[in-house]
Every structure is written in C-alpha cells, then in structure tokens.
Write a protein that holds these residues in place. Structure first.
Motif, PDB file in Angstrom:
ATOM      1  N   THR A 270      -5.309 -13.963  -3.420  1.00 24.31           N
ATOM      2  CA  THR A 270      -4.486 -15.081  -2.952  1.00 24.31           C
ATOM      3  C   THR A 270      -3.219 -14.575  -2.277  1.00 24.31           C
ATOM      4  O   THR A 270      -2.785 -15.109  -1.244  1.00 24.31           O
ATOM      5  N   ALA A 271      -2.607 -13.528  -2.853  1.00 20.97           N
ATOM      6  CA  ALA A 271      -1.390 -12.955  -2.263  1.00 20.97           C
ATOM      7  C   ALA A 271      -1.683 -12.352  -0.897  1.00 20.97           C
ATOM      8  O   ALA A 271      -0.915 -12.542   0.065  1.00 20.97           O
ATOM      9  N   PHE A 272      -2.783 -11.615  -0.786  1.00 21.41           N
ATOM     10  CA  PHE A 272      -3.162 -11.044   0.506  1.00 21.41           C
ATOM     11  C   PHE A 272      -3.464 -12.153   1.519  1.00 21.41           C
ATOM     12  O   PHE A 272      -3.060 -12.065   2.691  1.00 21.41           O
ATOM     13  N   ALA A 273      -4.180 -13.182   1.094  1.00 21.23           N
ATOM     14  CA  ALA A 273      -4.541 -14.271   1.999  1.00 21.23           C
ATOM     15  C   ALA A 273      -3.292 -14.980   2.521  1.00 21.23           C
ATOM     16  O   ALA A 273      -3.205 -15.344   3.706  1.00 21.23           O
ATOM     17  N   SER A 274      -2.306 -15.176   1.652  1.00 20.81           N
ATOM     18  CA  SER A 274      -1.065 -15.824   2.070  1.00 20.81           C
ATOM     19  C   SER A 274      -0.321 -14.977   3.097  1.00 20.81           C
ATOM     20  O   SER A 274       0.194 -15.497   4.104  1.00 20.81           O
ATOM     21  N   ALA A 275      -0.274 -13.655   2.847  1.00 22.07           N
ATOM     22  CA  ALA A 275       0.399 -12.766   3.799  1.00 22.07           C
ATOM     23  C   ALA A 275      -0.322 -12.756   5.143  1.00 22.07           C
ATOM     24  O   ALA A 275       0.311 -12.764   6.212  1.00 22.07           O
ATOM     25  N   LEU A 276      -1.638 -12.739   5.109  1.00 20.50           N
ATOM     26  CA  LEU A 276      -2.419 -12.746   6.345  1.00 20.50           C
ATOM     27  C   LEU A 276      -2.253 -14.063   7.104  1.00 20.50           C
ATOM     28  O   LEU A 276      -2.220 -14.078   8.340  1.00 20.50           O
TER      29      LEU A 276
ATOM     30  N   ASP B 156      -4.373   4.203   6.319  1.00 21.88           N
ATOM     31  CA  ASP B 156      -4.107   3.980   7.747  1.00 21.88           C
ATOM     32  C   ASP B 156      -5.332   3.442   8.480  1.00 21.88           C
ATOM     33  O   ASP B 156      -5.224   2.545   9.322  1.00 21.88           O
ATOM     34  N   VAL B 157      -6.500   3.981   8.160  1.00 24.09           N
ATOM     35  CA  VAL B 157      -7.732   3.474   8.785  1.00 24.09           C
ATOM     36  C   VAL B 157      -7.993   2.031   8.342  1.00 24.09           C
ATOM     37  O   VAL B 157      -8.355   1.170   9.148  1.00 24.09           O
ATOM     38  N   ALA B 158      -7.780   1.762   7.056  1.00 22.90           N
ATOM     39  CA  ALA B 158      -8.044   0.416   6.528  1.00 22.90           C
ATOM     40  C   ALA B 158      -7.095  -0.623   7.107  1.00 22.90           C
ATOM     41  O   ALA B 158      -7.474  -1.794   7.278  1.00 22.90           O
ATOM     42  N   LEU B 159      -5.865  -0.208   7.408  1.00 23.70           N
ATOM     43  CA  LEU B 159      -4.889  -1.148   7.957  1.00 23.70           C
ATOM     44  C   LEU B 159      -4.966  -1.262   9.473  1.00 23.70           C
ATOM     45  O   LEU B 159      -4.183  -2.002  10.079  1.00 23.70           O
ATOM     46  N   ASP B 160      -5.898  -0.567  10.085  1.00 20.14           N
ATOM     47  CA  ASP B 160      -6.017  -0.596  11.542  1.00 20.14           C
ATOM     48  C   ASP B 160      -6.142  -2.011  12.108  1.00 20.14           C
ATOM     49  O   ASP B 160      -5.602  -2.286  13.177  1.00 20.14           O
ATOM     50  N   PRO B 161      -6.860  -2.948  11.423  1.00 20.51           N
ATOM     51  CA  PRO B 161      -6.932  -4.311  11.977  1.00 20.51           C
ATOM     52  C   PRO B 161      -5.577  -4.994  12.107  1.00 20.51           C
ATOM     53  O   PRO B 161      -5.466  -6.006  12.788  1.00 20.51           O
TER      54      PRO B 161
ATOM     55  N   SER C   4      -9.985 -12.444   5.464  1.00 20.56           N
ATOM     56  CA  SER C   4     -10.165 -10.998   5.298  1.00 20.56           C
ATOM     57  C   SER C   4      -9.505 -10.465   4.027  1.00 20.56           C
ATOM     58  O   SER C   4      -9.572  -9.261   3.765  1.00 20.56           O
ATOM     59  N   ALA C   5      -8.897 -11.333   3.231  1.00 20.28           N
ATOM     60  CA  ALA C   5      -8.195 -10.888   2.032  1.00 20.28           C
ATOM     61  C   ALA C   5      -9.068 -10.089   1.057  1.00 20.28           C
ATOM     62  O   ALA C   5      -8.600  -9.097   0.485  1.00 20.28           O
ATOM     63  N   PRO C   6     -10.347 -10.461   0.838  1.00 21.64           N
ATOM     64  CA  PRO C   6     -11.180  -9.664  -0.082  1.00 21.64           C
ATOM     65  C   PRO C   6     -11.323  -8.208   0.352  1.00 21.64           C
ATOM     66  O   PRO C   6     -11.506  -7.326  -0.494  1.00 21.64           O
ATOM     67  N   TYR C   7     -11.238  -7.960   1.652  1.00 21.79           N
ATOM     68  CA  TYR C   7     -11.305  -6.599   2.177  1.00 21.79           C
ATOM     69  C   TYR C   7     -10.196  -5.739   1.567  1.00 21.79           C
ATOM     70  O   TYR C   7     -10.414  -4.591   1.156  1.00 21.79           O
ATOM     71  N   PHE C   8      -8.990  -6.301   1.479  1.00 20.93           N
ATOM     72  CA  PHE C   8      -7.858  -5.553   0.938  1.00 20.93           C
ATOM     73  C   PHE C   8      -7.944  -5.411  -0.577  1.00 20.93           C
ATOM     74  O   PHE C   8      -7.507  -4.401  -1.132  1.00 20.93           O
ATOM     75  N   VAL C   9      -8.508  -6.412  -1.242  1.00 24.23           N
ATOM     76  CA  VAL C   9      -8.731  -6.287  -2.686  1.00 24.23           C
ATOM     77  C   VAL C   9      -9.690  -5.132  -2.966  1.00 24.23           C
ATOM     78  O   VAL C   9      -9.468  -4.321  -3.875  1.00 24.23           O
ATOM     79  N   CYS C  10     -10.743  -5.037  -2.185  1.00 28.00           N
ATOM     80  CA  CYS C  10     -11.699  -3.924  -2.347  1.00 28.00           C
ATOM     81  C   CYS C  10     -11.030  -2.584  -2.075  1.00 28.00           C
ATOM     82  O   CYS C  10     -11.302  -1.588  -2.758  1.00 28.00           O
TER      83      CYS C  10
ATOM     84  N   PHE D  99       0.824  -1.218   0.000  1.00 25.15           N
ATOM     85  CA  PHE D  99       0.000   0.000   0.000  1.00 25.15           C
ATOM     86  C   PHE D  99       0.858   1.267   0.000  1.00 25.15           C
ATOM     87  O   PHE D  99       0.455   2.281  -0.584  1.00 25.15           O
ATOM     88  N   ASP D 100       2.038   1.219   0.607  1.00 25.91           N
ATOM     89  CA  ASP D 100       2.952   2.365   0.507  1.00 25.91           C
ATOM     90  C   ASP D 100       3.331   2.607  -0.958  1.00 25.91           C
ATOM     91  O   ASP D 100       3.352   3.744  -1.437  1.00 25.91           O
ATOM     92  N   PHE D 101       3.646   1.525  -1.656  1.00 26.39           N
ATOM     93  CA  PHE D 101       3.985   1.620  -3.073  1.00 26.39           C
ATOM     94  C   PHE D 101       2.808   2.165  -3.879  1.00 26.39           C
ATOM     95  O   PHE D 101       2.979   3.018  -4.758  1.00 26.39           O
TER      96      PHE D 101
END
Length: 204
Positions: free
Chosen positions: A133-139, A185-190, A156-162, A88-90
């Motif tokens: 899939t990439a987000f799910a693996s990281a989580l 920052d709000v989205a990454l709060d979890p 929760s991976a679909p949340y980050f895709v959205c 997300f920084d990128f």
C-alpha cells in the motif's frame, strides 16, 4: 517502600525480538531466552506464556515497528520516486551494517513457519499488504506528478515488495555494497523518467 520493578516486559520483548530475528524460532532455545532476558523459566512463562506465545508477541511488535518505519520512509518525501529511492537506500545500509544483515524477521518467519502456522502467515500477509500500500501510494503520487514512464504506476507496487523480500533473503549471504547497489539500480530503472529527482547515490 516498595522495591523498584526490575523487570520491564517491553524492554525484554525488544531483546527477544533480536534473539528470534538473528536465529529463528526453532534454533532459539528457552535457555538462551532466559539467559539473555535475565529471567528464570517460571518468570518467562508467567510474563509471556510459552515459546510460541512469546514469538507471536515479538512478531506483532516487529510487524508494527517495521511497517511503520517503511511507510514513513516511503511516504516521507514530497516526491513519490524519492520516497521509494530513500527506502531502498536505507535498506542497503541496514543490510550492510545493521540488523537487516540477519534478513527480515517477517521474511525469515515466512520461510520457516508460515506454511504450517496460519496465524503467523496472516501476520506476514498484513506486513506485505502495508508495504504494498505504501509503495502504491508513492507510485500514484509519482504518476500524478508525471515522474513515471507510461504504463508504470500503482499497479506495479507488488514488484517492489518482491524486490524487498529478495534483498532480505540475500542479506543472509553477506552481499557486498556493489552487488546490492547493482540489483537496486536495475530494479529502479522504471523510475528513471524522474531521474532528476533521484539522489546522486542512486543514479551514480
């Protein structure tokens, strides 16, 4: 001696990616493509087929490249949280000063064409699946390391895709860094239970 080949289809395809990315399918004319790629219409059609066929080709190229880059950024850190934060920084930097200021070609194509073009819809879905899939693996890695709050994990991976797609749409409005940073920052709060692993930029 044979004359050196002047036309490189791969380079031309990359140029076409940028043209369609910036303007979309309907607003991109054959005349503009020929002018930018330095081809006459006959050469363009001979190399790629019609405008739709060229668009399918550049979409494949973009999907493969962007999917690979996303997976590498998300999975490139030992910490699942840091992988997500780095991605997300990128993305913020790319929206502010890179080609993502045009949004995302995948998201743009979804909005413009997917409803009437099943082939394009399938390519969009492929990219979303790879990203999820990439987000799910990281989580999953973050969860195994005890970095996540209870109840928050790979599901929760679909949340980050959205979130990614929302930022891609917002990019077309030329948002400020402060606005993008606040949203992310709000989205990454979890993920904050692993706050010690986050970059200073992301927790400021």
């Amino acid at each position: 001696m044979a004359r050196p080949k002047q036309f490189d289809p791969e380079i031309a395809l990359d140029l076409a990616v940028d043209i369609f990315w910036e303007s979309g399918f309907e607003a991109t004319s054959i005349e503009r493509l020929c002018r930018r790629l330095k081809l006459n219409p006959g050469s363009l059609y001979g190399a790629y087929g019609d405008k739709r066929a060229l668009f399918i080709a550049i979409l494949d190229r973009y999907v493969d490249k962007v999917s690979l880059e996303a997976i590498q950024r998300i999975s490139g850190s030992p910490s699942g949280i840091l992988g997500i934060v780095n991605y997300f920084d990128f993305l913020i930097e790319a929206i502010l000063g890179g080609k993502r200021r045009w949004g995302c070609l995948i998201t743009n194509s979804l909005i413009e064409l997917a409803a009437r073009e099943p082939e394009i819809a399938a390519k969009v879905e492929l990219h979303f699946t790879r990203l999820e899939t990439a987000f799910a693996s990281a989580l999953a890695r973050a969860q195994a390391a005890g970095e996540l709050r209870p109840g928050f994990g790979p599901e929760s991976a679909p949340y980050f895709v959205c979130l990614v797609q929302g930022l891609n749409v917002l990019a077309r409005t030329k948002p400020t860094r402060a606005r993008l940073r606040a949203i992310v920052d709000v989205a990454l709060d979890p993920l904050r239970d692993g706050a010690a692993l986050l970059s200073p930029k992301s927790v400021a």
